[in-house]
Design a protein around this motif. Structure first.
Motif, PDB file in Angstrom:
ATOM      1  N   LEU A   1       5.626  84.650  -2.589  1.00  0.00           N
ATOM      2  CA  LEU A   1       6.475  84.159  -3.687  1.00  0.00           C
ATOM      3  C   LEU A   1       6.862  82.706  -3.472  1.00  0.00           C
ATOM      4  O   LEU A   1       6.911  81.915  -4.424  1.00  0.00           O
ATOM      5  CB  LEU A   1       7.740  85.028  -3.788  1.00  0.00           C
ATOM      6  CG  LEU A   1       7.530  86.458  -4.291  1.00  0.00           C
ATOM      7  CD1 LEU A   1       8.803  87.282  -4.113  1.00  0.00           C
ATOM      8  CD2 LEU A   1       7.109  86.460  -5.751  1.00  0.00           C
TER       9      LEU A   1
ATOM     10  N   LYS B   1       4.428  80.259  -4.646  1.00  0.00           N
ATOM     11  CA  LYS B   1       4.439  80.063  -6.099  1.00  0.00           C
ATOM     12  C   LYS B   1       5.718  79.380  -6.575  1.00  0.00           C
ATOM     13  O   LYS B   1       5.930  79.200  -7.780  1.00  0.00           O
ATOM     14  CB  LYS B   1       4.279  81.417  -6.802  1.00  0.00           C
ATOM     15  CG  LYS B   1       2.885  82.017  -6.626  1.00  0.00           C
ATOM     16  CD  LYS B   1       2.749  83.323  -7.401  1.00  0.00           C
ATOM     17  CE  LYS B   1       1.327  83.840  -7.362  1.00  0.00           C
ATOM     18  NZ  LYS B   1       0.402  82.998  -8.152  1.00  0.00           N
TER      19      LYS B   1
ATOM     20  N   TYR C   1       9.010  80.404  -5.841  1.00  0.00           N
ATOM     21  CA  TYR C   1      10.141  81.300  -6.091  1.00  0.00           C
ATOM     22  C   TYR C   1      10.786  81.706  -4.768  1.00  0.00           C
ATOM     23  O   TYR C   1      10.176  82.368  -3.941  1.00  0.00           O
ATOM     24  CB  TYR C   1       9.682  82.544  -6.856  1.00  0.00           C
ATOM     25  CG  TYR C   1       9.099  82.217  -8.211  1.00  0.00           C
ATOM     26  CD1 TYR C   1       9.915  81.905  -9.288  1.00  0.00           C
ATOM     27  CD2 TYR C   1       7.712  82.208  -8.402  1.00  0.00           C
ATOM     28  CE1 TYR C   1       9.371  81.583 -10.527  1.00  0.00           C
ATOM     29  CE2 TYR C   1       7.169  81.897  -9.632  1.00  0.00           C
ATOM     30  CZ  TYR C   1       8.004  81.584 -10.692  1.00  0.00           C
ATOM     31  OH  TYR C   1       7.461  81.262 -11.908  1.00  0.00           O
ATOM     32  N   GLN C   2      12.042  81.308  -4.609  1.00  0.00           N
ATOM     33  CA  GLN C   2      12.769  81.606  -3.381  1.00  0.00           C
ATOM     34  C   GLN C   2      13.732  82.779  -3.548  1.00  0.00           C
ATOM     35  O   GLN C   2      14.024  83.475  -2.577  1.00  0.00           O
ATOM     36  CB  GLN C   2      13.555  80.357  -2.932  1.00  0.00           C
ATOM     37  CG  GLN C   2      12.720  79.111  -2.743  1.00  0.00           C
ATOM     38  CD  GLN C   2      11.729  79.234  -1.597  1.00  0.00           C
ATOM     39  OE1 GLN C   2      11.957  79.994  -0.652  1.00  0.00           O
ATOM     40  NE2 GLN C   2      10.636  78.487  -1.666  1.00  0.00           N
ATOM     41  N   ASP C   3      14.222  82.979  -4.767  1.00  0.00           N
ATOM     42  CA  ASP C   3      15.216  84.021  -5.026  1.00  0.00           C
ATOM     43  C   ASP C   3      14.551  85.259  -5.635  1.00  0.00           C
ATOM     44  O   ASP C   3      14.101  85.238  -6.778  1.00  0.00           O
ATOM     45  CB  ASP C   3      16.294  83.474  -5.981  1.00  0.00           C
ATOM     46  CG  ASP C   3      17.475  84.424  -6.125  1.00  0.00           C
ATOM     47  OD1 ASP C   3      17.406  85.540  -5.572  1.00  0.00           O
ATOM     48  OD2 ASP C   3      18.455  84.050  -6.801  1.00  0.00           O
TER      49      ASP C   3
ATOM     50  N   LYS D   1      15.597  86.807  -9.113  1.00  0.00           N
ATOM     51  CA  LYS D   1      15.203  86.206 -10.385  1.00  0.00           C
ATOM     52  C   LYS D   1      13.867  86.742 -10.900  1.00  0.00           C
ATOM     53  O   LYS D   1      13.425  86.393 -11.992  1.00  0.00           O
ATOM     54  CB  LYS D   1      15.116  84.685 -10.235  1.00  0.00           C
ATOM     55  CG  LYS D   1      16.475  84.024 -10.044  1.00  0.00           C
ATOM     56  CD  LYS D   1      16.342  82.516 -10.043  1.00  0.00           C
ATOM     57  CE  LYS D   1      17.714  81.857  -9.929  1.00  0.00           C
ATOM     58  NZ  LYS D   1      17.628  80.371  -9.941  1.00  0.00           N
ATOM     59  N   ILE D   2      13.241  87.591 -10.105  1.00  0.00           N
ATOM     60  CA  ILE D   2      11.927  88.129 -10.491  1.00  0.00           C
ATOM     61  C   ILE D   2      12.110  89.567 -10.963  1.00  0.00           C
ATOM     62  O   ILE D   2      12.531  90.431 -10.202  1.00  0.00           O
ATOM     63  CB  ILE D   2      10.941  88.060  -9.315  1.00  0.00           C
ATOM     64  CG1 ILE D   2      10.755  86.610  -8.895  1.00  0.00           C
ATOM     65  CG2 ILE D   2       9.611  88.695  -9.688  1.00  0.00           C
ATOM     66  CD1 ILE D   2       9.985  86.424  -7.622  1.00  0.00           C
TER      67      ILE D   2
ATOM     68  N   LEU E   1       3.279  87.688 -11.954  1.00  0.00           N
ATOM     69  CA  LEU E   1       4.720  87.744 -12.238  1.00  0.00           C
ATOM     70  C   LEU E   1       4.971  87.821 -13.733  1.00  0.00           C
ATOM     71  O   LEU E   1       4.283  87.180 -14.522  1.00  0.00           O
ATOM     72  CB  LEU E   1       5.430  86.513 -11.662  1.00  0.00           C
ATOM     73  CG  LEU E   1       5.197  86.216 -10.181  1.00  0.00           C
ATOM     74  CD1 LEU E   1       5.878  84.907  -9.801  1.00  0.00           C
ATOM     75  CD2 LEU E   1       5.723  87.341  -9.326  1.00  0.00           C
TER      76      LEU E   1
ATOM     77  N   VAL F   1      10.247  86.493 -15.355  1.00  0.00           N
ATOM     78  CA  VAL F   1      10.929  85.688 -14.334  1.00  0.00           C
ATOM     79  C   VAL F   1      12.045  84.882 -14.979  1.00  0.00           C
ATOM     80  O   VAL F   1      11.857  84.236 -15.992  1.00  0.00           O
ATOM     81  CB  VAL F   1       9.927  84.737 -13.637  1.00  0.00           C
ATOM     82  CG1 VAL F   1      10.646  83.909 -12.582  1.00  0.00           C
ATOM     83  CG2 VAL F   1       8.804  85.528 -13.017  1.00  0.00           C
TER      84      VAL F   1
ATOM     85  N   LYS G   1      14.553  81.860 -15.415  1.00  0.00           N
ATOM     86  CA  LYS G   1      14.453  80.425 -15.149  1.00  0.00           C
ATOM     87  C   LYS G   1      15.635  79.935 -14.335  1.00  0.00           C
ATOM     88  O   LYS G   1      16.700  80.484 -14.388  1.00  0.00           O
ATOM     89  CB  LYS G   1      14.385  79.668 -16.472  1.00  0.00           C
ATOM     90  CG  LYS G   1      13.225  80.097 -17.359  1.00  0.00           C
ATOM     91  CD  LYS G   1      11.891  79.811 -16.687  1.00  0.00           C
ATOM     92  CE  LYS G   1      10.717  80.176 -17.601  1.00  0.00           C
ATOM     93  NZ  LYS G   1       9.416  79.992 -16.955  1.00  0.00           N
TER      94      LYS G   1
END
Length: 225
Positions: free
Chosen positions: A196, A199, A201-203, A206-207, A220, A223, A225
């Motif tokens: 992740l 791509k 995305y750290q959190d 949020k996915i 994904l 997601v 924003k």
């Protein structure tokens, strides 16, 4: 006793046929939740009446007749006044819009990600990436329009080597990591988090939806924003 039960069952059969006719020429898959309630309640009324000696045949006839009239009135109202159709019978909901999963609509319809995947698999679709539009009908059935890239054009027709397909696995569902799915594919949470992060995305919260397959990697949807 036997005669009374026999007559009540015959009347019940005729009543069910009457209700089916009132509903119109529908397949079982087209019956709405309200139509289902009609039949369920009528079945309960008949079940109680058949074995109750205190309930006479005339009372059974009255109950069936009243219930049939009420059904007919509701159906008449729905046909005559368009605004009542959505209120009484519901309306289709666009779950997947132009390839994007609408998580708000998914939640409004009390539908989980894995339930959606099951409905897709029942139509021969094993990855959400194959879907351009997905509409949840008022009957509860899912209608799907595939992406142009996944339309029924064979590799033989185009003289090309087809893209290898693989079974997808739901790894993130509503912001939660699916540990069982990771275990099944012999991966761990750190591997998923690294994927992740690549791509951007750290959190994980949020996915909403993330699936993975050997052939297509991580996909994904929904997601934040």
């Amino acid at each position: 006793m036997a005669t009374s039960i026999t007559v009540k069952i015959i009347i019940g059969l005729l009543a069910l046929l009457l209700v089916v006719r009132l509903l119109g020429k529908k397949e079982l898959a087209q019956i709405t939740p309200l139509d289902f309630v009609y039949l369920l309640i009528l079945g309960g009324l008949l079940e109680d009446a058949v074995y109750d000696d205190m309930v006479s045949i005339w009372q059974v006839l009255y109950t069936i007749g009243l219930w049939a009239i009420l059904i007919y009135i509701v159906e008449l109202i729905v046909r005559r006044f368009d605004k009542t159709r959505t209120l009484i019978k519901g309306k289709p909901s666009v779950i997947i819009n132009d390839g994007e999963l609408d998580t708000k609509v998914l939640k409004e319809n009390k539908l989980e990600s894995e339930q959606l995947r099951t409905m897709l698999r029942q139509q021969g679709i094993f990855s959400i990436k194959e879907v351009k539009y997905g509409i949840l009908e008022s009957s509860g059935q899912l209608s799907v329009m595939r992406n142009e890239q996944t339309s029924a054009v064979t590799a033989e027709m185009l003289s090309i080597t087809p893209h290898e397909e693989a079974l997808s696995h739901l790894l993130v569902d509503e912001g939660r990591i699916q540990k069982q799915a990771l275990k099944f594919i012999n991966k761990d949470e750190q591997w998923l988090l690294s994927l992740l992060a690549e791509k951007g995305y750290q959190d994980i919260n949020k996915i909403y939806y993330a699936e993975w397959s050997e052939a297509d990697g991580l996909i994904l949807r929904g997601v934040k924003k």
